[in-house]
Design an enzyme around this catalytic site. Structure first.
Site, short mmCIF file in Angstrom:
data_model
loop_
_atom_site.label_atom_id
_atom_site.label_comp_id
_atom_site.label_asym_id
_atom_site.label_seq_id
_atom_site.Cartn_x
_atom_site.Cartn_y
_atom_site.Cartn_z
N HIS A 287 0.84 -1.21 0.00
CA HIS A 287 0.00 0.00 0.00
C HIS A 287 0.87 1.25 0.00
O HIS A 287 0.65 2.18 -0.80
CB HIS A 287 -0.91 -0.02 1.23
CG HIS A 287 -1.61 1.26 1.50
ND1 HIS A 287 -2.87 1.54 1.03
CD2 HIS A 287 -1.20 2.37 2.18
CE1 HIS A 287 -3.22 2.76 1.43
NE2 HIS A 287 -2.22 3.28 2.12
N GLU A 288 1.87 1.30 0.89
CA GLU A 288 2.74 2.49 0.99
C GLU A 288 3.53 2.71 -0.30
O GLU A 288 3.68 3.84 -0.77
CB GLU A 288 3.71 2.34 2.18
CG GLU A 288 3.04 2.33 3.53
CD GLU A 288 2.28 3.61 3.83
OE1 GLU A 288 2.70 4.68 3.34
OE2 GLU A 288 1.25 3.54 4.52
N HIS A 291 1.65 4.45 -3.05
CA HIS A 291 1.67 5.91 -3.04
C HIS A 291 2.83 6.44 -3.89
O HIS A 291 2.69 7.43 -4.61
CB HIS A 291 1.81 6.43 -1.60
CG HIS A 291 0.56 6.30 -0.78
ND1 HIS A 291 -0.65 6.82 -1.18
CD2 HIS A 291 0.35 5.71 0.43
CE1 HIS A 291 -1.56 6.57 -0.25
NE2 HIS A 291 -0.99 5.88 0.72
N GLU A 367 -5.72 7.03 -0.89
CA GLU A 367 -5.70 5.81 -0.07
C GLU A 367 -6.39 4.66 -0.78
O GLU A 367 -5.90 3.52 -0.77
CB GLU A 367 -6.35 6.07 1.29
CG GLU A 367 -5.58 7.01 2.19
CD GLU A 367 -4.20 6.51 2.50
OE1 GLU A 367 -4.03 5.30 2.77
OE2 GLU A 367 -3.25 7.32 2.47
N ASP A 371 -4.61 1.18 -1.97
CA ASP A 371 -5.17 -0.13 -1.67
C ASP A 371 -5.34 -0.95 -2.94
O ASP A 371 -5.04 -2.16 -2.97
CB ASP A 371 -6.52 0.02 -0.97
CG ASP A 371 -6.39 0.38 0.51
OD1 ASP A 371 -5.27 0.34 1.03
OD2 ASP A 371 -7.43 0.71 1.12
#
Length: 427
Positions: A287-288, A291, A367, A371
């Protein structure tokens, strides 16, 4: 939102498979206490700010700063020196008035709900160190900014913006290597399966990973987190030990011979099992890294700098308006630092609220996209489990008023994120 905390005393049907009743009640009481604290501390802050304005606190502090700098041999012509004294006194006042609230939050609320790991001595040592480090950065940067504004001529706002851009990039670059280690211990993630898996995942998406660190966050709090930092080809990942089930000090028995302070810290946690398994940690990192891959970090920097440039431009337009200074008690002088404070803190206040809301909406969109990126990496099932586990570890309350959520939550509510992951998880 407080009504939601007070009245939602049973696990809703849609949360039955996600949260047990004991954890649900703990999270409800924790968030209710936090809400009460937030109300009273926010009310105090508003009253304090209003009284400072009505009683002429800002011009009083400016005059006091002038007297102090005058005794040191710096007359009224040394405006930057007086500005630095003013800034030092203002931040000291803010730190002292905020101290009781910080103590109550840490040693009453966080302690009551099992999150605080700090002793009183550690807290004060940390607060003093933080104040000193902040002044070491704030005072030189402010003095240079004021000097640039003074000598910049008609286009000073361009030079001031470029200066703040450089400073922000430098601080982002050096923070994790030189500033954060002053407060927390960073150690390289030991060689093993998790490190190999992280490096493999980073390589698969061309993330230029150079190092992976574990930060000892458990000495402060049992809340968990993870982030990456660095520019260009020098990226680093930082994992809080509280995120890692296998590395968290909170999951280990105290070793024989530990000193009293460590034993006290261990006893607070009652060896509560917390953290994520390796597969779940990888999903969180997926997930990070999403970004980064989707350009969210760069987009946020661009938005921030566009906003900064706009603010400096409007500051240049408004700084000559004497009535602004007169409204705040400055009838004979127009100090640059006071102008920055009036315009950025008060005049821009409505604009900042709207901007904050827009950034919250954008953050929630990012976000969901991150995901989805983790889902594309095949991490949907593990991310689904990790989100539930992290929500439980941090006592997040999964029920929220939609208006409160829309305005305040930079991350989507848990149920919305789980629903977006559910289809892929079932597949």
């Amino acid at each position: 939102q407080r009504r939601v905390y007070r009245t939602t005393t049973h696990v809703p049907q849609e949360l039955g498979q996600i949260m047990d009743s004991e954890t649900f009640e703990k999270s409800r009481l924790y968030q209710l206490d936090k809400s009460t604290f937030s109300f009273w501390s926010g009310l105090y802050s508003e009253v304090e700010g209003t009284m400072i304005l009505l009683c002429g606190g800002i011009p009083f502090l400016w005059n006091l700063s002038g007297q102090i700098s005058g005794r040191a041999g710096f007359g009224p012509e040394y405006e930057i020196v007086q500005s630095l004294v003013f800034l030092l006194l203002a931040t000291l006042f803010s730190a002292l008035t905020g101290l009781p609230w910080s103590l109550y939050n840490t040693f009453v609320i966080e302690e009551k709900h099992g999150f605080n790991q700090q002793t009183l001595g550690f807290f004060f040592k940390d607060a003093i160190k933080k104040f000193i480090v902040t002044q070491c950065i704030l005072l030189p940067v402010t003095s240079l900014l004021l000097y640039i504004i003074k000598i910049g001529g008609d286009y000073f706002f361009i030079y001031a913006w470029l200066f703040t851009l450089v400073v922000s990039l430098v601080l982002v670059t050096i923070y994790a290597d030189y500033i954060a280690p002053l407060f927390d211990k960073f150690i390289p993630l030991p060689e093993g399966e998790l490190k190999q898996q992280i490096e493999t995942m980073a390589k698969s998406i061309d993330f230029p990973l150079t190092k992976v660190y574990v930060v000892e966050g458990s000495k402060r709090s049992s809340h968990s987190n993870a982030y990456f930092y660095g520019f260009f080809k020098n990226k680093r990942i930082v994992l809080f030990d509280t995120l890692l089930e296998d590395y968290s000090a909170l999951n280990k028995e105290p070793a024989e011979g530990e000193d009293g302070e460590n034993e006290e810290k261990k006893s607070k946690t009652k060896n509560k099992k917390q953290g994520c398994k390796n597969e779940e940690v990888l999903a969180v990192l997926g997930h990070e890294l999403g970004h980064w891959k989707l350009g969210h970090t760069i987009k946020n920097i661009i938005i921030s700098q566009m906003n900064s440039f706009l603010c400096f431009f409007l500051f240049a337009v408004l700084i000559g308006r004497k009535e602004l200074f007169a409204a705040f008690g400055f009838y004979d002088t127009q100090p640059t630092l006071i102008g920055l404070m009036i315009i950025f803190q008060f005049i821009f206040s409505p604009y900042n609220e709207i901007l904050s809301f827009c950034l919250t909406v954008l953050s929630r969109r990012f976000e969901f996209q991150a995901d989805a990126f983790a889902k594309e990496l095949g991490k949907a099932k593990d991310l689904y489990a990790a989100l539930i586990k992290l929500n439980k570890d941090n006592l997040g309350f999964p029920v929220s008023d939609w208006i409160f959520s829309m305005w305040h939550y930079s991350h989507p509510p848990l149920l919305e994120r789980l629903q977006a992951l559910k289809d892929a998880k079932q597949e």
